[in-house]
Structure formats: C-alpha cells, structure tokens
Design a protein around this motif. Structure first.
Motif, PDB file in Angstrom:
ATOM      1  N   SER A   2      12.479  47.836 156.233  1.00 15.92           N
ATOM      2  CA  SER A   2      11.023  47.794 156.191  1.00 15.92           C
ATOM      3  C   SER A   2      10.531  47.769 154.755  1.00 15.92           C
ATOM      4  O   SER A   2      11.222  48.210 153.823  1.00 15.92           O
ATOM      5  CB  SER A   2      10.440  49.010 156.915  1.00 15.92           C
ATOM      6  N   GLU A   3       9.321  47.261 154.569  1.00 15.41           N
ATOM      7  CA  GLU A   3       8.723  47.210 153.230  1.00 15.41           C
ATOM      8  C   GLU A   3       8.518  48.606 152.656  1.00 15.41           C
ATOM      9  O   GLU A   3       8.572  48.813 151.450  1.00 15.41           O
ATOM     10  CB  GLU A   3       7.390  46.462 153.286  1.00 15.41           C
ATOM     11  N   GLY A   4       8.288  49.573 153.552  1.00 16.32           N
ATOM     12  CA  GLY A   4       8.094  50.946 153.081  1.00 16.32           C
ATOM     13  C   GLY A   4       9.327  51.552 152.444  1.00 16.32           C
ATOM     14  O   GLY A   4       9.237  52.552 151.719  1.00 16.32           O
ATOM     15  N   ASP A   5      10.499  50.958 152.700  1.00 17.29           N
ATOM     16  CA  ASP A   5      11.750  51.478 152.133  1.00 17.29           C
ATOM     17  C   ASP A   5      12.131  50.795 150.829  1.00 17.29           C
ATOM     18  O   ASP A   5      13.177  51.100 150.257  1.00 17.29           O
ATOM     19  CB  ASP A   5      12.898  51.299 153.140  1.00 17.29           C
ATOM     20  N   ARG A   6      11.305  49.839 150.366  1.00 14.70           N
ATOM     21  CA  ARG A   6      11.668  49.066 149.174  1.00 14.70           C
ATOM     22  C   ARG A   6      11.961  49.965 147.972  1.00 14.70           C
ATOM     23  O   ARG A   6      12.933  49.762 147.245  1.00 14.70           O
ATOM     24  CB  ARG A   6      10.536  48.106 148.805  1.00 14.70           C
ATOM     25  N   ARG A   7      11.098  50.958 147.749  1.00 14.42           N
ATOM     26  CA  ARG A   7      11.262  51.810 146.569  1.00 14.42           C
ATOM     27  C   ARG A   7      12.556  52.605 146.661  1.00 14.42           C
ATOM     28  O   ARG A   7      13.302  52.719 145.680  1.00 14.42           O
ATOM     29  CB  ARG A   7      10.069  52.760 146.436  1.00 14.42           C
ATOM     30  N   ARG A   8      12.844  53.175 147.833  1.00 12.75           N
ATOM     31  CA  ARG A   8      14.071  53.955 148.026  1.00 12.75           C
ATOM     32  C   ARG A   8      15.307  53.086 147.821  1.00 12.75           C
ATOM     33  O   ARG A   8      16.306  53.527 147.234  1.00 12.75           O
ATOM     34  CB  ARG A   8      14.095  54.554 149.429  1.00 12.75           C
ATOM     35  N   ILE A   9      15.242  51.848 148.301  1.00 14.92           N
ATOM     36  CA  ILE A   9      16.391  50.946 148.188  1.00 14.92           C
ATOM     37  C   ILE A   9      16.649  50.575 146.734  1.00 14.92           C
ATOM     38  O   ILE A   9      17.794  50.580 146.273  1.00 14.92           O
ATOM     39  CB  ILE A   9      16.160  49.691 149.055  1.00 14.92           C
ATOM     40  N   LYS A  10      15.585  50.254 146.010  1.00 15.80           N
ATOM     41  CA  LYS A  10      15.749  49.915 144.592  1.00 15.80           C
ATOM     42  C   LYS A  10      16.302  51.095 143.807  1.00 15.80           C
ATOM     43  O   LYS A  10      17.135  50.925 142.908  1.00 15.80           O
ATOM     44  CB  LYS A  10      14.407  49.468 144.015  1.00 15.80           C
ATOM     45  N   GLN A  11      15.858  52.288 144.154  1.00 18.31           N
ATOM     46  CA  GLN A  11      16.374  53.476 143.480  1.00 18.31           C
ATOM     47  C   GLN A  11      17.850  53.664 143.777  1.00 18.31           C
ATOM     48  O   GLN A  11      18.647  53.992 142.884  1.00 18.31           O
ATOM     49  CB  GLN A  11      15.595  54.716 143.930  1.00 18.31           C
ATOM     50  N   ALA A  12      18.252  53.434 145.043  1.00 18.24           N
ATOM     51  CA  ALA A  12      19.658  53.574 145.417  1.00 18.24           C
ATOM     52  C   ALA A  12      20.531  52.566 144.678  1.00 18.24           C
ATOM     53  O   ALA A  12      21.642  52.899 144.243  1.00 18.24           O
ATOM     54  CB  ALA A  12      19.812  53.403 146.933  1.00 18.24           C
ATOM     55  N   LEU A  13      20.035  51.347 144.504  1.00 23.84           N
ATOM     56  CA  LEU A  13      20.790  50.334 143.768  1.00 23.84           C
ATOM     57  C   LEU A  13      20.896  50.699 142.291  1.00 23.84           C
ATOM     58  O   LEU A  13      21.934  50.455 141.662  1.00 23.84           O
ATOM     59  CB  LEU A  13      20.144  48.960 143.943  1.00 23.84           C
ATOM     60  N   ARG A  14      19.836  51.266 141.742  1.00 22.25           N
ATOM     61  CA  ARG A  14      19.893  51.705 140.337  1.00 22.25           C
ATOM     62  C   ARG A  14      20.900  52.846 140.166  1.00 22.25           C
ATOM     63  O   ARG A  14      21.554  52.955 139.126  1.00 22.25           O
ATOM     64  CB  ARG A  14      18.508  52.156 139.858  1.00 22.25           C
ATOM     65  N   ASN A  15      20.991  53.698 141.193  1.00 18.53           N
ATOM     66  CA  ASN A  15      21.868  54.871 141.129  1.00 18.53           C
ATOM     67  C   ASN A  15      23.217  54.619 141.806  1.00 18.53           C
ATOM     68  O   ASN A  15      23.891  55.578 142.196  1.00 18.53           O
ATOM     69  CB  ASN A  15      21.194  56.072 141.795  1.00 18.53           C
ATOM     70  N   ARG A  16      23.599  53.364 141.931  1.00 18.90           N
ATOM     71  CA  ARG A  16      24.813  53.089 142.703  1.00 18.90           C
ATOM     72  C   ARG A  16      26.083  53.661 142.077  1.00 18.90           C
ATOM     73  O   ARG A  16      27.109  53.752 142.737  1.00 18.90           O
ATOM     74  CB  ARG A  16      24.976  51.586 142.934  1.00 18.90           C
ATOM     75  N   TYR A  17      25.996  54.075 140.812  1.00 22.31           N
ATOM     76  CA  TYR A  17      27.161  54.696 140.175  1.00 22.31           C
ATOM     77  C   TYR A  17      27.553  55.998 140.871  1.00 22.31           C
ATOM     78  O   TYR A  17      28.707  56.435 140.778  1.00 22.31           O
ATOM     79  CB  TYR A  17      26.878  54.952 138.685  1.00 22.31           C
ATOM     80  N   ILE A  18      26.617  56.660 141.565  1.00 23.16           N
ATOM     81  CA  ILE A  18      26.957  57.902 142.278  1.00 23.16           C
ATOM     82  C   ILE A  18      27.491  57.607 143.675  1.00 23.16           C
ATOM     83  O   ILE A  18      27.860  58.530 144.399  1.00 23.16           O
ATOM     84  CB  ILE A  18      25.750  58.859 142.381  1.00 23.16           C
ATOM     85  N   LEU A  19      27.539  56.330 144.056  1.00 20.48           N
ATOM     86  CA  LEU A  19      28.013  55.952 145.381  1.00 20.48           C
ATOM     87  C   LEU A  19      29.420  55.362 145.347  1.00 20.48           C
ATOM     88  O   LEU A  19      29.864  54.768 146.326  1.00 20.48           O
ATOM     89  CB  LEU A  19      27.044  54.946 146.020  1.00 20.48           C
ATOM     90  N   LYS A  20      30.104  55.507 144.226  1.00 21.01           N
ATOM     91  CA  LYS A  20      31.486  55.068 144.176  1.00 21.01           C
ATOM     92  C   LYS A  20      32.311  55.848 145.200  1.00 21.01           C
ATOM     93  O   LYS A  20      32.013  57.006 145.504  1.00 21.01           O
ATOM     94  CB  LYS A  20      32.057  55.276 142.776  1.00 21.01           C
ATOM     95  N   ALA A  21      33.356  55.214 145.704  1.00 18.78           N
ATOM     96  CA  ALA A  21      34.123  55.809 146.801  1.00 18.78           C
ATOM     97  C   ALA A  21      34.648  57.197 146.459  1.00 18.78           C
ATOM     98  O   ALA A  21      34.559  58.130 147.271  1.00 18.78           O
ATOM     99  CB  ALA A  21      35.274  54.882 147.174  1.00 18.78           C
ATOM    100  N   TRP A  22      35.186  57.370 145.256  1.00 16.70           N
ATOM    101  CA  TRP A  22      35.769  58.667 144.911  1.00 16.70           C
ATOM    102  C   TRP A  22      34.705  59.750 144.807  1.00 16.70           C
ATOM    103  O   TRP A  22      34.972  60.930 145.106  1.00 16.70           O
ATOM    104  CB  TRP A  22      36.591  58.574 143.627  1.00 16.70           C
ATOM    105  N   LYS A  23      33.486  59.364 144.378  1.00 15.83           N
ATOM    106  CA  LYS A  23      32.410  60.352 144.294  1.00 15.83           C
ATOM    107  C   LYS A  23      31.927  60.750 145.684  1.00 15.83           C
ATOM    108  O   LYS A  23      31.623  61.920 145.933  1.00 15.83           O
ATOM    109  CB  LYS A  23      31.260  59.801 143.455  1.00 15.83           C
TER     110      LYS A  23
END
Length: 367
Positions: free
Chosen positions: A147-168
């Motif tokens: 949804s369009e309402g999730d755009r901000r959350r999604i962009k933030q998650a992509l910016r912070n994708r370094y914390i989503l590495k598998a080992w982390k």
C-alpha cells in the motif's frame, strides 16, 4: 512411477524456462509434484489410467493459461476435460492443473486445502484458486502490492538493509531459514517458531527474468506477464534482490557461510551462490523500491529494531530507552532541577539576609 527422461526435461525447460538446461532444484520440485499424493498423476510411455496425465498434458495446460489469463478454474477444467483429456477423472485434472500452475509461476493454487482453516503466519493465510475466479485475479491475490501508506516504512527498511543480513537476523532474532517452493511465502516470518521462509529457486527466477527482459518492460502489467508465462519482472527482481543483496550480500562472509550451509545441508538451490546479477541491472537505481515484498521486509526491520529483550540487562536497557520511559525520565530530571533551583534560591536568600543583618548591626572588634 517413471521419472522424467532427458528429453522430457529438455522440452519442459525450453517451454517453461526459456532454455534447455539442467535446473536440478526445479526438476526436483517437479518430480515431487507429479509424485505427490498419487502414483498415477503423471506417467510416461504407459497406457493412460483414469487418474493420470502426461508431461505434454501439463505443458498444454500451461499454454491454455498463457492464451487466456482470465480463464476461471471451472472453465479451464471444462476445457481440459472436453478438448484433450476426457479420459482423465476430475481429480486427475485438478492435480494436473495444480502442477501446471506451480511449474509455470511457482504458486501453489491449492495451498489452502493443505492447511487447517485456522492456519495463519504473521497475518498470512494460504489461498486457493476459486472455481469461478479468473486466473489473473487469483495471481493478483497471491501477490498483493504494498500500500502507499507503507512507502515510508519500506524506504526506511531498504536504507537500513545492513541490519537485515542473514547472520544478524540469526544473532538478533534467533532466525532459522527454511526454503519454500511457493513464491507466495517468500520472506514470510513465523515469529512463534522463529522461522523465515525463503523462496530459494534462484535459477528459476533468473531464467524467467531473462525471458521477460527481452519482451516486457519493468512496469508491465500482470496480465502481460502471464501471457508470457511468468510473473512481473518487478516481482522477480525484488525476490532476487532480497536474497542476494539484502540477506546474503556477496561481500558479507558471515552471511555467505550461512548460505553455503543452506545449499549443502538444507536443500536450497545451489544457484543461490551464483551472484550473476539481476539480469536487468547490476545495482538498483536510486529510486528502486519494493512493490511486493516491501511490507515483509519492513516487518523484519521492525522486529530487529524492537526485538524482545532476552535477559535482565537487555530488559533494563529496553526500559530506559523506550519513548515513554525517556519522557518520564526527562520529566523527573526537570522536577529535580526545579527542586534544586528552589533550594538554591532559599539558600541564597538566607545568605543575603545574613549579610544584610551583619551590615546593619556590625559587631565591634574585641579590644
């Protein structure tokens, strides 16, 4: 039941994947699909039984779906029964259609029938292709856009994708990675069992992306994609990007070690370790964002940031760093400052009064 021959695999890979290649993980799934539940779903070079279909029948059903993505389940079953497979029972036709859909776009169109009515994982509930539902509508339900309402959350998650590495994820959430052959379940996180489902068939994704890149634009419609026998390129790119750029980036040795173990011991497609790009571009452009898996990616990022503390020390830090408690501490500090200020004013007033009295009534020095 006889397994597929070399010629069978060549024909299937050419028709469904765009090139004659081995695709070991794909055909391991295909073999399990034709064998699941019955020894007579598919048979080759044998007299046809009442509940059987051939590999050519599967490919023919795929062509029907490509020719008319708006066909309903009931209409497709009727066409199959009347035009070509009249000797197969209704049960056999249903199985053949299920196999054709999953072989074509890696979606289990009878997923709801394989789970209890109460089965739910993080708001996800399995769906099935309804009898009167167009195939196009079913696939749209399978892959709802963010949804369009999730755009901000999604962009933030992509910016912070370094914390989503598998080992982390493994360290911070205790995640266990589990493969799925149902594309609908990609990035689905079962927080109760701490399991993250990953669609592992990267060779399939790359083959479909290569086919679509020659005929479709990145923003093409779902119907256009289905007519080519695939899902939208955006969905393919996001799935590959989430695996090879977010969870298991090529320059991250710790995550790479996890991926090697998954391919060697857990059955993940060996192609997952082949970082040969997303076929469309080497690196996503600055405005690249997710339209399908963004919500699940944002959910993971939120869980990592706000994960439940595991011990007393972490609970203590969590208590003192939450927004509510930070406000309470700030108010307490303000109150203390006010009290100290008042005490200082009182002491200063007393000192001033003493000095005034000493000036008014000076004491004579002793003689």
């Amino acid at each position: 039941m006889p397994r597929t021959t070399t010629s069978d695999r060549t024909k299937i890979s050419e028709r469904l994947l765009g090139k004659a290649d081995e695709f070991p993980a794909y055909f391991e799934l295909y073999e399990s699909l034709v064998a699941h539940g019955s020894a007579h779903i598919i048979q080759i070079d044998q007299p046809r039984e009442s509940d059987s279909a051939s590999h050519d029948d599967i490919l023919w059903i795929v062509e029907l779906l490509k020719g008319n993505p708006r066909v309903t389940w009931a209409e497709l079953n009727s066409q199959v029964h009347e035009q070509n497979l009249s000797s197969i029972t209704t049960s056999g036709i249903n199985k053949a259609v299920n196999i054709a859909v999953q072989a074509m776009i890696m979606v289990d169109c009878a997923a709801r029938d394989r789970h209890s009515t109460t089965y739910e994982v993080d708001s996800y509930r399995p769906i099935s292709w309804e009898p009167s539902e167009p195939f196009l509508d079913f696939v749209q339900r399978a892959f709802p856009r963010d949804s369009e309402g999730d755009r901000r959350r999604i962009k933030q998650a992509l910016r912070n994708r370094y914390i989503l590495k598998a080992w982390k994820l493994k360290k911070r959430l205790g995640v266990t990675f589990r493969m799925t052959d149902n594309l609908m379940e990609h990035l689905l996180y079962d927080s109760h069992n701490q399991v993250l489902y990953l669609f592992h068939q990267t060779a399939f994704l790359k083959a479909h992306l290569k086919r679509s890149s020659a005929h479709l634009a990145m923003e093409c419609s779902l119907e256009e994609s289905l007519k080519l026998g695939t899902v939208p390129p955006q969905l393919l790119v996001e799935t590959l990007h989430s695996l090879q750029a977010v969870l298991f980036p090529i320059l991250d040795d710790k995550s790479a070690d996890i991926l090697v173990r998954l391919t060697k011991k857990m059955g993940f497609d060996d192609d997952c370790n082949q970082y040969d790009g997303y076929m469309r571009f080497k690196e996503p452009p600055e405005d690249f964002t997710y339209h399908y898996w963004g919500g699940r990616l944002a959910r993971l990022e939120e869980l990592v940031i706000r994960r439940e503390p595991r011990n007393k020390l972490e609970r203590w830090f969590r208590w003192y760093t939450t927004d509510v408690n930070a406000l309470a501490i700030a108010l307490l500090a303000l109150a203390i400052s006010i009290v100290v200020g008042l005490i200082g004013i009182v002491i200063s007033s007393i000192q001033l009064w003493i000095a005034w009295e000493a000036w008014r009534y000076p004491v004579a020095p002793p003689v």
